[in-house]
Design a protein around this motif. Structure first.
Motif, PDB file in Angstrom:
ATOM      1  N   ALA A 128      -4.039   2.370  -1.246  1.00  0.00           N
ATOM      2  CA  ALA A 128      -4.587   1.388  -2.280  1.00  0.00           C
ATOM      3  C   ALA A 128      -4.961   1.586  -3.310  1.00  0.00           C
ATOM      4  N   SER A 129      -4.040   3.115  -3.147  1.00  0.00           N
ATOM      5  CA  SER A 129      -4.904   4.065  -4.417  1.00  0.00           C
ATOM      6  C   SER A 129      -3.866   4.431  -5.299  1.00  0.00           C
ATOM      7  N   PHE A 130      -2.366   4.059  -5.180  1.00  0.00           N
ATOM      8  CA  PHE A 130      -1.631   4.214  -6.513  1.00  0.00           C
ATOM      9  C   PHE A 130      -1.489   2.747  -6.582  1.00  0.00           C
ATOM     10  N   ASP A 131      -0.982   2.776  -8.184  1.00  0.00           N
ATOM     11  CA  ASP A 131      -0.185   2.119  -8.869  1.00  0.00           C
ATOM     12  C   ASP A 131       1.376   1.885  -8.699  1.00  0.00           C
ATOM     13  N   VAL A 132       2.010   3.148  -8.035  1.00  0.00           N
ATOM     14  CA  VAL A 132       3.569   3.351  -8.715  1.00  0.00           C
ATOM     15  C   VAL A 132       3.643   3.836  -7.502  1.00  0.00           C
ATOM     16  N   THR A 149       7.437  -5.044  -4.856  1.00  0.00           N
ATOM     17  CA  THR A 149       5.071  -5.034  -5.763  1.00  0.00           C
ATOM     18  C   THR A 149       5.042  -5.343  -4.044  1.00  0.00           C
ATOM     19  N   LYS A 150       3.897  -4.840  -4.329  1.00  0.00           N
ATOM     20  CA  LYS A 150       3.362  -5.027  -2.885  1.00  0.00           C
ATOM     21  C   LYS A 150       1.772  -6.019  -3.143  1.00  0.00           C
ATOM     22  N   PRO A 151       2.218  -7.546  -2.247  1.00  0.00           N
ATOM     23  CA  PRO A 151       1.214  -8.198  -2.212  1.00  0.00           C
ATOM     24  C   PRO A 151      -0.197  -8.359  -2.833  1.00  0.00           C
ATOM     25  N   ALA A 152      -0.529  -9.276  -3.972  1.00  0.00           N
ATOM     26  CA  ALA A 152      -1.635  -9.215  -4.285  1.00  0.00           C
ATOM     27  C   ALA A 152      -3.138  -9.311  -3.053  1.00  0.00           C
ATOM     28  N   ARG A 211       3.481   1.721   1.237  1.00  0.00           N
ATOM     29  CA  ARG A 211       3.073  -0.401   0.584  1.00  0.00           C
ATOM     30  C   ARG A 211       1.760   0.033   1.128  1.00  0.00           C
ATOM     31  N   HIS A 212       0.955   0.525   1.867  1.00  0.00           N
ATOM     32  CA  HIS A 212      -0.014   0.755   2.719  1.00  0.00           C
ATOM     33  C   HIS A 212      -1.029   1.188   1.413  1.00  0.00           C
ATOM     34  N   SER A 213      -0.253   2.885   0.216  1.00  0.00           N
ATOM     35  CA  SER A 213      -0.886   3.477  -0.691  1.00  0.00           C
ATOM     36  C   SER A 213      -0.903   3.218  -1.570  1.00  0.00           C
ATOM     37  N   LEU A 214      -0.846   1.346  -1.877  1.00  0.00           N
ATOM     38  CA  LEU A 214       0.073   1.352  -2.861  1.00  0.00           C
ATOM     39  C   LEU A 214      -1.239   0.367  -3.363  1.00  0.00           C
ATOM     40  N   LYS A 215      -2.289   0.000  -4.659  1.00  0.00           N
ATOM     41  CA  LYS A 215      -3.036  -0.879  -4.757  1.00  0.00           C
ATOM     42  C   LYS A 215      -2.426  -2.300  -4.331  1.00  0.00           C
ATOM     43  N   PRO A 216      -2.645  -3.548  -4.464  1.00  0.00           N
ATOM     44  CA  PRO A 216      -1.938  -5.005  -4.702  1.00  0.00           C
ATOM     45  C   PRO A 216      -1.782  -4.951  -5.999  1.00  0.00           C
ATOM     46  N   GLY A 217      -0.691  -5.500  -6.260  1.00  0.00           N
ATOM     47  CA  GLY A 217       0.311  -5.699  -7.306  1.00  0.00           C
ATOM     48  C   GLY A 217       0.941  -4.424  -8.156  1.00  0.00           C
ATOM     49  N   GLY A 218       0.147  -3.124  -7.060  1.00  0.00           N
ATOM     50  CA  GLY A 218       1.096  -2.119  -6.676  1.00  0.00           C
ATOM     51  C   GLY A 218       2.511  -2.251  -7.128  1.00  0.00           C
ATOM     52  N   ARG A 219       3.876  -1.063  -7.833  1.00  0.00           N
ATOM     53  CA  ARG A 219       4.752  -1.554  -7.815  1.00  0.00           C
ATOM     54  C   ARG A 219       5.589   0.081  -7.500  1.00  0.00           C
ATOM     55  N   LEU A 220       6.768  -0.269  -6.193  1.00  0.00           N
ATOM     56  CA  LEU A 220       7.229   1.118  -5.101  1.00  0.00           C
ATOM     57  C   LEU A 220       8.799   0.608  -6.201  1.00  0.00           C
ATOM     58  N   PHE A 221       9.298   1.836  -7.097  1.00  0.00           N
ATOM     59  CA  PHE A 221      10.500   1.818  -7.375  1.00  0.00           C
ATOM     60  C   PHE A 221      11.443   2.629  -6.294  1.00  0.00           C
ATOM     61  N   LEU A 243       0.791   7.568  -9.619  1.00  0.00           N
ATOM     62  CA  LEU A 243       2.017   7.513  -9.521  1.00  0.00           C
ATOM     63  C   LEU A 243       2.045   8.730  -8.257  1.00  0.00           C
ATOM     64  N   LEU A 244       2.968   8.005  -7.724  1.00  0.00           N
ATOM     65  CA  LEU A 244       3.120   9.000  -6.530  1.00  0.00           C
ATOM     66  C   LEU A 244       5.100   9.091  -5.848  1.00  0.00           C
ATOM     67  N   GLU A 245       4.766  10.396  -6.352  1.00  0.00           N
ATOM     68  CA  GLU A 245       6.982  10.727  -6.214  1.00  0.00           C
ATOM     69  C   GLU A 245       7.027  11.144  -4.188  1.00  0.00           C
TER      70      GLU A 245
END
Length: 205
Positions: A68-72, A202-205, A93-103, A13-15
């Protein structure tokens, strides 16, 4: 609990904008492996001490994040402080894994409070808040920077308050008044009327 309802029960998780580290500490208790970003060095140090998590010092648009290293990714009352949010949202978005979520959560510029108070709206704060969002504009900001499955809702600030009995009695009549005018329950979410606007994307898969 909101994040868990969207299928996020752990992972990296990244905050962004961690302040004193309260959310980082809570995320660790709920099974996440958190990393924070905070621009103010002394605040970052306090966040490390309070949370036990790693906190990078810098601005979100300047810190190099692995792809592509964070789930959230979480931004709690951060986006409204960023003069140019688009590059930041794209980098996250670039740092999220595919399918990862941004809140994220921001003040709701389309709320009943904002409309009724006008220039007296508490969240206007032009010295610190440089961008303002309603449900439509926040959704558009996320979709235009490559996220999909964007969901938004609004909740009352009152829902977060930890109040003693005296403060509760003082503030409750005002909350009830605005809720009655807006025809919403004092603590219930609503598509657009409540004080705070939050989104999950969601980041597209």
């Amino acid at each position: 609990r909101w994040m868990r309802r969207h299928g996020c029960g752990g992972g990296r998780l990244l905050e962004v904008g961690v302040a004193r580290g309260d959310f980082l500490a809570e995320a660790r208790r709920w099974g996440f492996a958190p990393l924070g970003i905070e621009p103010e060095p002394s605040t970052a140090e306090e966040a490390r001490r309070r949370s036990g998590a790693e906190v990078l010092v810098g601005w979100a648009e300047e810190v190099e994040l692995p792809a592509a290293s964070f789930d959230v990714v979480c931004l709690w009352h951060v986006v409204e402080h960023i003069p140019q949010p688009r590059p930041v949202l794209e980098a996250l978005r670039h740092s999220l894994k595919p399918g990862g979520r941004l809140f994220c959560e921001v003040p709701n510029a389309g709320s009943v409070m904002a409309r009724r108070q006008g220039e007296r709206w508490d969240y206007l704060d032009p010295g610190h808040h440089v961008g303002f969002f309603g449900p439509h504009t926040l959704r558009r900001a996320l979709e235009s920077t490559g996220y999909d499955e964007v969901e938004t809702e609004t909740i009352p600030m009152f829902r977060y308050a930890q109040l003693d009995a005296t403060t509760l009695l003082k503030r409750l009549p005002r909350r009830l008044e605005f809720s009655l005018r807006a025809r919403v329950q004092p603590l219930a979410p609503h598509p657009w009327k409540q004080d705070l606007l939050r989104a999950v994307a969601t980041k597209p898969a």
